[in-house]
Motif scaffolding. Structure first.
Motif, PDB file in Angstrom:
ATOM      1  N   LEU A 116       0.881  -1.276  -0.014  1.00  0.00           N
ATOM      2  CA  LEU A 116      -0.008   0.049  -0.132  1.00  0.00           C
ATOM      3  C   LEU A 116       1.086   1.211   0.140  1.00  0.00           C
ATOM      4  O   LEU A 116       2.274   1.115   0.351  1.00  0.00           O
ATOM      5  CB  LEU A 116      -0.980   0.005   1.337  1.00  0.00           C
ATOM      6  N   PRO A 117       0.348   2.368  -0.403  1.00  0.00           N
ATOM      7  CA  PRO A 117       1.072   3.580  -0.210  1.00  0.00           C
ATOM      8  C   PRO A 117       1.519   3.874   1.280  1.00  0.00           C
ATOM      9  O   PRO A 117       0.854   3.307   2.159  1.00  0.00           O
ATOM     10  CB  PRO A 117       0.007   4.714  -0.461  1.00  0.00           C
ATOM     11  N   PRO A 118       2.626   4.398   1.608  1.00  0.00           N
ATOM     12  CA  PRO A 118       3.135   4.602   2.894  1.00  0.00           C
ATOM     13  C   PRO A 118       2.094   5.511   4.024  1.00  0.00           C
ATOM     14  O   PRO A 118       1.582   6.362   3.364  1.00  0.00           O
ATOM     15  CB  PRO A 118       4.551   4.951   2.690  1.00  0.00           C
ATOM     16  N   THR A 119       2.214   4.944   5.064  1.00  0.00           N
ATOM     17  CA  THR A 119       1.203   5.843   6.008  1.00  0.00           C
ATOM     18  C   THR A 119       1.819   7.230   6.139  1.00  0.00           C
ATOM     19  O   THR A 119       1.217   8.065   6.523  1.00  0.00           O
ATOM     20  CB  THR A 119       1.258   5.122   7.183  1.00  0.00           C
ATOM     21  N   ALA A 120       3.145   7.188   5.881  1.00  0.00           N
ATOM     22  CA  ALA A 120       3.694   8.639   5.947  1.00  0.00           C
ATOM     23  C   ALA A 120       3.274   9.633   4.940  1.00  0.00           C
ATOM     24  O   ALA A 120       3.026  10.879   5.364  1.00  0.00           O
ATOM     25  CB  ALA A 120       5.310   8.472   5.563  1.00  0.00           C
ATOM     26  N   PHE A 121       2.716   9.249   4.069  1.00  0.00           N
ATOM     27  CA  PHE A 121       1.769  10.321   3.201  1.00  0.00           C
ATOM     28  C   PHE A 121       0.443  10.772   4.178  1.00  0.00           C
ATOM     29  O   PHE A 121       0.335  11.874   4.000  1.00  0.00           O
ATOM     30  CB  PHE A 121       1.123   9.443   1.785  1.00  0.00           C
ATOM     31  N   GLU A 122       0.062  10.184   4.868  1.00  0.00           N
ATOM     32  CA  GLU A 122      -1.033  10.703   5.552  1.00  0.00           C
ATOM     33  C   GLU A 122      -0.818  11.472   6.898  1.00  0.00           C
ATOM     34  O   GLU A 122      -1.293  12.203   7.423  1.00  0.00           O
ATOM     35  CB  GLU A 122      -2.246   9.523   6.189  1.00  0.00           C
ATOM     36  N   ILE A 123       0.564  11.471   7.012  1.00  0.00           N
ATOM     37  CA  ILE A 123       1.208  12.012   8.263  1.00  0.00           C
ATOM     38  C   ILE A 123       1.638  13.508   7.548  1.00  0.00           C
ATOM     39  O   ILE A 123       2.128  14.405   8.238  1.00  0.00           O
ATOM     40  CB  ILE A 123       2.252  11.490   8.783  1.00  0.00           C
ATOM     41  N   GLY A 124       1.604  13.551   6.378  1.00  0.00           N
ATOM     42  CA  GLY A 124       2.111  14.821   5.724  1.00  0.00           C
ATOM     43  C   GLY A 124       3.387  14.856   4.862  1.00  0.00           C
ATOM     44  O   GLY A 124       3.804  15.826   4.595  1.00  0.00           O
ATOM     45  N   LEU A 125       4.129  13.501   4.836  1.00  0.00           N
ATOM     46  CA  LEU A 125       5.351  13.402   4.300  1.00  0.00           C
ATOM     47  C   LEU A 125       5.084  12.967   2.816  1.00  0.00           C
ATOM     48  O   LEU A 125       4.247  12.733   2.582  1.00  0.00           O
ATOM     49  CB  LEU A 125       6.273  12.398   5.144  1.00  0.00           C
ATOM     50  N   SER A 126       6.264  12.974   2.148  1.00  0.00           N
ATOM     51  CA  SER A 126       6.002  12.584   0.625  1.00  0.00           C
ATOM     52  C   SER A 126       7.319  11.953   0.289  1.00  0.00           C
ATOM     53  O   SER A 126       8.430  11.994   0.916  1.00  0.00           O
ATOM     54  CB  SER A 126       5.996  13.674  -0.427  1.00  0.00           C
ATOM     55  N   GLY A 127       7.537  11.377  -0.790  1.00  0.00           N
ATOM     56  CA  GLY A 127       8.618  10.328  -1.120  1.00  0.00           C
ATOM     57  C   GLY A 127       8.965   8.877  -0.706  1.00  0.00           C
ATOM     58  O   GLY A 127       8.102   8.513   0.014  1.00  0.00           O
ATOM     59  N   TRP A 128       9.782   8.618  -0.985  1.00  0.00           N
ATOM     60  CA  TRP A 128      10.253   7.201  -0.810  1.00  0.00           C
ATOM     61  C   TRP A 128      10.402   6.853   0.827  1.00  0.00           C
ATOM     62  O   TRP A 128      11.027   7.461   1.584  1.00  0.00           O
ATOM     63  CB  TRP A 128      11.410   6.741  -1.502  1.00  0.00           C
ATOM     64  N   VAL A 129       9.989   5.856   1.196  1.00  0.00           N
ATOM     65  CA  VAL A 129       9.945   5.496   2.683  1.00  0.00           C
ATOM     66  C   VAL A 129      10.613   3.939   2.623  1.00  0.00           C
ATOM     67  O   VAL A 129       9.971   2.995   2.774  1.00  0.00           O
ATOM     68  CB  VAL A 129       8.498   5.349   3.373  1.00  0.00           C
ATOM     69  N   PRO A 130      11.905   3.993   2.467  1.00  0.00           N
ATOM     70  CA  PRO A 130      12.624   2.813   2.655  1.00  0.00           C
ATOM     71  C   PRO A 130      12.556   1.850   3.839  1.00  0.00           C
ATOM     72  O   PRO A 130      12.656   2.331   4.814  1.00  0.00           O
ATOM     73  CB  PRO A 130      13.857   2.885   2.102  1.00  0.00           C
ATOM     74  N   THR A 131      12.170   0.472   3.835  1.00  0.00           N
ATOM     75  CA  THR A 131      11.979  -0.492   4.955  1.00  0.00           C
ATOM     76  C   THR A 131      13.620  -0.654   5.390  1.00  0.00           C
ATOM     77  O   THR A 131      14.496  -1.139   4.705  1.00  0.00           O
ATOM     78  CB  THR A 131      11.540  -1.579   4.568  1.00  0.00           C
ATOM     79  N   VAL A 132      13.725  -0.612   6.749  1.00  0.00           N
ATOM     80  CA  VAL A 132      14.993  -0.945   7.198  1.00  0.00           C
ATOM     81  C   VAL A 132      14.507  -2.724   7.922  1.00  0.00           C
ATOM     82  O   VAL A 132      15.649  -3.257   7.740  1.00  0.00           O
ATOM     83  CB  VAL A 132      14.941  -0.307   8.728  1.00  0.00           C
ATOM     84  N   GLU A 133      13.506  -2.859   8.503  1.00  0.00           N
ATOM     85  CA  GLU A 133      13.226  -4.146   8.973  1.00  0.00           C
ATOM     86  C   GLU A 133      11.906  -4.364   8.982  1.00  0.00           C
ATOM     87  O   GLU A 133      11.156  -3.456   8.899  1.00  0.00           O
ATOM     88  CB  GLU A 133      13.802  -4.494  10.216  1.00  0.00           C
ATOM     89  N   LEU A 134      11.455  -5.516   8.416  1.00  0.00           N
ATOM     90  CA  LEU A 134      10.129  -6.000   8.256  1.00  0.00           C
ATOM     91  C   LEU A 134       9.839  -7.579   8.674  1.00  0.00           C
ATOM     92  O   LEU A 134      10.724  -8.439   8.352  1.00  0.00           O
ATOM     93  CB  LEU A 134       9.618  -6.000   6.757  1.00  0.00           C
ATOM     94  N   THR A 135       8.922  -7.795   9.778  1.00  0.00           N
ATOM     95  CA  THR A 135       8.517  -8.984  10.282  1.00  0.00           C
ATOM     96  C   THR A 135       7.212  -9.472  10.105  1.00  0.00           C
ATOM     97  O   THR A 135       6.320  -8.525  10.177  1.00  0.00           O
ATOM     98  CB  THR A 135       8.931  -9.107  11.792  1.00  0.00           C
ATOM     99  N   VAL A 136       6.819 -10.478   9.358  1.00  0.00           N
ATOM    100  CA  VAL A 136       5.558 -10.777   9.096  1.00  0.00           C
ATOM    101  C   VAL A 136       5.411 -12.125   9.688  1.00  0.00           C
ATOM    102  O   VAL A 136       6.222 -12.957   9.786  1.00  0.00           O
ATOM    103  CB  VAL A 136       5.373 -11.139   7.480  1.00  0.00           C
ATOM    104  N   HIS A 137       4.042 -12.178  10.246  1.00  0.00           N
ATOM    105  CA  HIS A 137       3.514 -13.395  10.676  1.00  0.00           C
ATOM    106  C   HIS A 137       2.393 -13.971  10.083  1.00  0.00           C
ATOM    107  O   HIS A 137       1.109 -13.014   9.853  1.00  0.00           O
ATOM    108  CB  HIS A 137       3.143 -13.262  12.457  1.00  0.00           C
ATOM    109  N   VAL A 138       2.299 -14.920   9.439  1.00  0.00           N
ATOM    110  CA  VAL A 138       1.233 -15.597   8.662  1.00  0.00           C
ATOM    111  C   VAL A 138       0.478 -16.454   9.572  1.00  0.00           C
ATOM    112  O   VAL A 138       0.960 -17.331   9.943  1.00  0.00           O
ATOM    113  CB  VAL A 138       1.783 -16.294   7.237  1.00  0.00           C
ATOM    114  N   ARG A 139      -0.705 -16.139   9.622  1.00  0.00           N
ATOM    115  CA  ARG A 139      -1.665 -16.828  10.432  1.00  0.00           C
ATOM    116  C   ARG A 139      -2.393 -18.009  10.044  1.00  0.00           C
ATOM    117  O   ARG A 139      -2.755 -18.859  10.929  1.00  0.00           O
ATOM    118  CB  ARG A 139      -2.521 -15.651  11.511  1.00  0.00           C
TER     119      ARG A 139
END
Length: 286
Positions: free
Chosen positions: A215-238
């Motif tokens: 999805l578009p980054p939540t940073a857009f709704e905070i008022g920021l723009s541009g690329w929001v690169p991921t540093v770390e991502l953890t996913v749990h598949v349930r």
């Protein structure tokens, strides 16, 4: 069942879709896999982190005795580019119900030196063998019908940061999280959308690794723009998702020091929480 006014046309199936072809890996040697990272899953010039996680997830599914990701944690070390890459996997432990492995994805720089892009630690199992007992306080997000939501194709101008990946996704965003597209971000740090693949392929555990980061980054709704690169991502598949469109809800509660978290929930057409994730991302300030 959630109300949906319409869904995307389905002509692809699990195992026979663009997503499956673009995440395919070829075993070069035991535990070593070659892959061609597709330019079709790029954000600006970088390859999307969820797509990359699905590629590595497929390699681990080949390398481990269990085929379903249960938990996958990735550290993104350098930005990946479309083109050839190699994934090296290692089996850390195997058990009756869970097996654990690690993997790294490498590419070559202009000098021909090998550069590690991502390092992953993951545990895999059999989702179909899990008991049906569910005790939860989680509540499915409330979405407007699809015909009251909006996708990239509805925007009067290109969405900031959007690129090739939007042509491969089915996105219908909740208007309540679209203030940023109208120049009036809410400041709430929320993003919600109906989600699927553009060719209608149903979701499976591997595509859930993509869904949490598409999805578009939540940073857009905070008022920021541009690329929001991921540093770390953890996913749990349930659990294994039911056929039909997914609903993805992402929230950010804290932006500090130029970094923010994104907490994602993915719900299937049967109102089940099928995946959760948290990522730390770097925000562009000013």
């Amino acid at each position: 069942m959630p109300e949906a006014a319409s869904v995307q046309a389905a002509w692809a199936t699990i195992g026979d879709s663009e997503f499956d072809r673009d995440t395919a890996v070829t075993e070069r040697a035991p535990g070593v896999y070659d892959v061609d990272l597709s330019a079709g899953w790029t954000i600006i010039t970088a390859v999307n982190g969820g797509y990359l996680l699905a590629v590595i997830g497929r390699a681990l599914a080949h390398a481990l005795p269990h085929s379903d990701p249960f938990t996958v944690s990735a550290h993104y070390l350098t930005a990946s580019q479309p083109g050839p890459a190699v994934i090296r996997t290692e089996v850390v432990r195997t058990g009756r119900t869970l097996s654990t492995g690690q993997a790294s994805l490498f590419q070559y720089d202009e000098a021909g030196r090998e550069v590690e892009r991502i390092r992953v630690l993951a545990s895999y199992g059999d989702l179909d063998a899990l008991p049906d007992d569910v005790r939860t306080t989680a509540v499915p997000p409330v979405f407007p019908p699809m015909d009251q939501c909006f996708g990239p194709q509805d925007a009067p101008a290109p969405i900031p940061g959007s690129s090739a990946i939007t042509d491969r996704l089915f996105l219908k965003l909740d208007p309540a999280t679209l203030g940023w597209a109208l120049g009036a971000p809410s400041g709430k740090g929320e993003m919600r959308s109906w989600f699927g693949l553009a060719d209608g392929r149903d979701a499976d555990p591997l595509s859930l690794l993509l869904a949490v980061d598409a999805l578009p980054p939540t940073a857009f709704e905070i008022g920021l723009s541009g690329w929001v690169p991921t540093v770390e991502l953890t996913v749990h598949v349930r659990c294994r998702p039911a056929p039909g469109p997914l609903r993805v809800s992402i929230t950010t509660r804290n932006l500090a020091g130029g970094f923010l978290e994104e907490d994602a929930e993915v719900w299937d057409s049967a109102d089940r929480l099928v995946a959760q994730s948290r990522q730390l991302a770097r925000a562009r300030l000013g």
